[in-house]
Design a protein around this motif. Structure first.
Motif, PDB file in Angstrom:
ATOM      1  N   PRO A  74      38.562  54.644  -9.042  1.00 49.51           N
ATOM      2  CA  PRO A  74      38.343  55.738  -9.999  1.00 49.51           C
ATOM      3  C   PRO A  74      38.368  55.280 -11.461  1.00 49.51           C
ATOM      4  O   PRO A  74      37.612  55.811 -12.278  1.00 49.51           O
ATOM      5  CB  PRO A  74      39.490  56.714  -9.713  1.00 49.51           C
ATOM      6  N   GLN A  75      39.210  54.281 -11.784  1.00 46.21           N
ATOM      7  CA  GLN A  75      39.234  53.780 -13.166  1.00 46.21           C
ATOM      8  C   GLN A  75      37.887  53.165 -13.534  1.00 46.21           C
ATOM      9  O   GLN A  75      37.341  53.423 -14.607  1.00 46.21           O
ATOM     10  CB  GLN A  75      40.325  52.714 -13.321  1.00 46.21           C
ATOM     11  N   GLY A  76      37.368  52.347 -12.608  1.00 46.81           N
ATOM     12  CA  GLY A  76      36.065  51.725 -12.855  1.00 46.81           C
ATOM     13  C   GLY A  76      34.974  52.771 -13.011  1.00 46.81           C
ATOM     14  O   GLY A  76      34.108  52.663 -13.879  1.00 46.81           O
ATOM     15  N   LYS A  77      35.017  53.787 -12.144  1.00 43.48           N
ATOM     16  CA  LYS A  77      34.013  54.864 -12.214  1.00 43.48           C
ATOM     17  C   LYS A  77      34.079  55.584 -13.560  1.00 43.48           C
ATOM     18  O   LYS A  77      33.055  55.929 -14.152  1.00 43.48           O
ATOM     19  CB  LYS A  77      34.251  55.880 -11.090  1.00 43.48           C
ATOM     20  N   ALA A  78      35.303  55.821 -14.040  1.00 43.60           N
ATOM     21  CA  ALA A  78      35.471  56.508 -15.323  1.00 43.60           C
ATOM     22  C   ALA A  78      34.876  55.669 -16.458  1.00 43.60           C
ATOM     23  O   ALA A  78      34.214  56.197 -17.357  1.00 43.60           O
ATOM     24  CB  ALA A  78      36.948  56.775 -15.582  1.00 43.60           C
ATOM     25  N   ILE A  79      35.094  54.359 -16.394  1.00 44.23           N
ATOM     26  CA  ILE A  79      34.545  53.466 -17.420  1.00 44.23           C
ATOM     27  C   ILE A  79      33.019  53.476 -17.355  1.00 44.23           C
ATOM     28  O   ILE A  79      32.344  53.606 -18.380  1.00 44.23           O
ATOM     29  CB  ILE A  79      35.079  52.033 -17.239  1.00 44.23           C
ATOM     30  N   ALA A  80      32.478  53.374 -16.133  1.00 49.61           N
ATOM     31  CA  ALA A  80      31.018  53.367 -15.971  1.00 49.61           C
ATOM     32  C   ALA A  80      30.412  54.658 -16.517  1.00 49.61           C
ATOM     33  O   ALA A  80      29.317  54.653 -17.090  1.00 49.61           O
ATOM     34  CB  ALA A  80      30.655  53.166 -14.490  1.00 49.61           C
ATOM     35  N   GLY A  81      31.132  55.771 -16.365  1.00 49.49           N
ATOM     36  CA  GLY A  81      30.640  57.038 -16.883  1.00 49.49           C
ATOM     37  C   GLY A  81      30.738  57.146 -18.388  1.00 49.49           C
ATOM     38  O   GLY A  81      29.948  57.839 -19.025  1.00 49.49           O
ATOM     39  N   ALA A  82      31.724  56.450 -18.964  1.00 45.80           N
ATOM     40  CA  ALA A  82      31.950  56.547 -20.414  1.00 45.80           C
ATOM     41  C   ALA A  82      31.031  55.628 -21.215  1.00 45.80           C
ATOM     42  O   ALA A  82      30.706  55.929 -22.366  1.00 45.80           O
ATOM     43  CB  ALA A  82      33.409  56.210 -20.728  1.00 45.80           C
ATOM     44  N   LEU A  83      30.616  54.504 -20.627  1.00 44.60           N
ATOM     45  CA  LEU A  83      29.817  53.526 -21.380  1.00 44.60           C
ATOM     46  C   LEU A  83      28.555  54.124 -22.002  1.00 44.60           C
ATOM     47  O   LEU A  83      28.318  53.932 -23.206  1.00 44.60           O
ATOM     48  CB  LEU A  83      29.467  52.321 -20.489  1.00 44.60           C
ATOM     49  N   PRO A  84      27.727  54.882 -21.228  1.00 39.33           N
ATOM     50  CA  PRO A  84      26.504  55.433 -21.846  1.00 39.33           C
ATOM     51  C   PRO A  84      26.811  56.379 -23.000  1.00 39.33           C
ATOM     52  O   PRO A  84      26.053  56.469 -23.952  1.00 39.33           O
ATOM     53  CB  PRO A  84      25.817  56.174 -20.690  1.00 39.33           C
ATOM     54  N   LYS A  85      27.940  57.069 -22.922  1.00 39.61           N
ATOM     55  CA  LYS A  85      28.312  57.984 -24.010  1.00 39.61           C
ATOM     56  C   LYS A  85      28.631  57.229 -25.291  1.00 39.61           C
ATOM     57  O   LYS A  85      28.609  57.800 -26.381  1.00 39.61           O
ATOM     58  CB  LYS A  85      29.512  58.844 -23.591  1.00 39.61           C
ATOM     59  N   LEU A  86      28.985  55.950 -25.159  1.00 38.07           N
ATOM     60  CA  LEU A  86      29.226  55.098 -26.330  1.00 38.07           C
ATOM     61  C   LEU A  86      27.958  54.346 -26.734  1.00 38.07           C
ATOM     62  O   LEU A  86      27.997  53.462 -27.588  1.00 38.07           O
ATOM     63  CB  LEU A  86      30.340  54.097 -26.043  1.00 38.07           C
ATOM     64  N   GLY A  87      26.848  54.655 -26.070  1.00 36.48           N
ATOM     65  CA  GLY A  87      25.591  53.982 -26.387  1.00 36.48           C
ATOM     66  C   GLY A  87      25.441  52.624 -25.740  1.00 36.48           C
ATOM     67  O   GLY A  87      24.571  51.839 -26.113  1.00 36.48           O
ATOM     68  N   ILE A  88      26.305  52.338 -24.751  1.00 36.85           N
ATOM     69  CA  ILE A  88      26.216  51.042 -24.059  1.00 36.85           C
ATOM     70  C   ILE A  88      25.560  51.290 -22.707  1.00 36.85           C
ATOM     71  O   ILE A  88      26.164  51.868 -21.804  1.00 36.85           O
ATOM     72  CB  ILE A  88      27.616  50.408 -23.905  1.00 36.85           C
TER      73      ILE A  88
END
Lengths: 96, 96
Positions: A17-31
């Motif tokens: 779940p931590q990895g999934k949360a990071i993967a979901g957050a990256l595009p929101k940071l423009g990455i």
């Protein structure tokens, strides 16, 4: 003084779940461009003196008994640390 | 499919209670000889296609903005993962 690095990752079939949360957050940071992220643990164990085979053997025992949960995690590496592996990556800070 | 590994460790001057707890527990399990343990994080980021310089640059940006807290943590490595780095260390299981 020597150092041993132990890398532990969640098993591939285990939800992370931590990895999934990071993967979901990256595009929101423009990455963009990363399809999956998995988060594991990295341990640095210090010893007095050199990293001998006996030290590595002890580190492997520590990795399987205390540093990882064999039900959900894999020990992916137990190795002697190089000097470069112990320092902050300054090249990386320069390009950030 | 390529993978990038990002290693993050607590800064040397920052107290690491998890590492301290592990260092205290090892002798109780009969594992002696380690003078200090520090616990950090290891991330594996997957990409479609190859790991290009642009991908590494994005991974470095992710490392400094989302994967680490620059106040207390250092990014120690951002690099392309080799096949061996992604698999469970079976040699290690055999000797455990």
């Amino acid at each position: 003084m020597g150092h041993v690095i132990v890398d532990v990752m969640p098993k591939p079939e285990i939800l992370d779940p931590q990895g999934k949360a990071i993967a979901g957050a990256l595009p929101k940071l423009g990455i963009e461009g990363f399809t999956e992220v998995r988060q594991g643990k990295r341990f640095v164990l210090a010893v007095d003196g050199e990293v001998t085979d006996a030290v590595l053997s002890s580190a492997r025992e520590a990795a399987t008994t205390l540093l990882s949960n064999p039900v959900i995690e894999d020990v992916v590496s137990v190795r002697e640390a190089t000097a470069a592996e112990l320092e902050a990556d300054t090249a990386q800070e320069a390009t950030a």
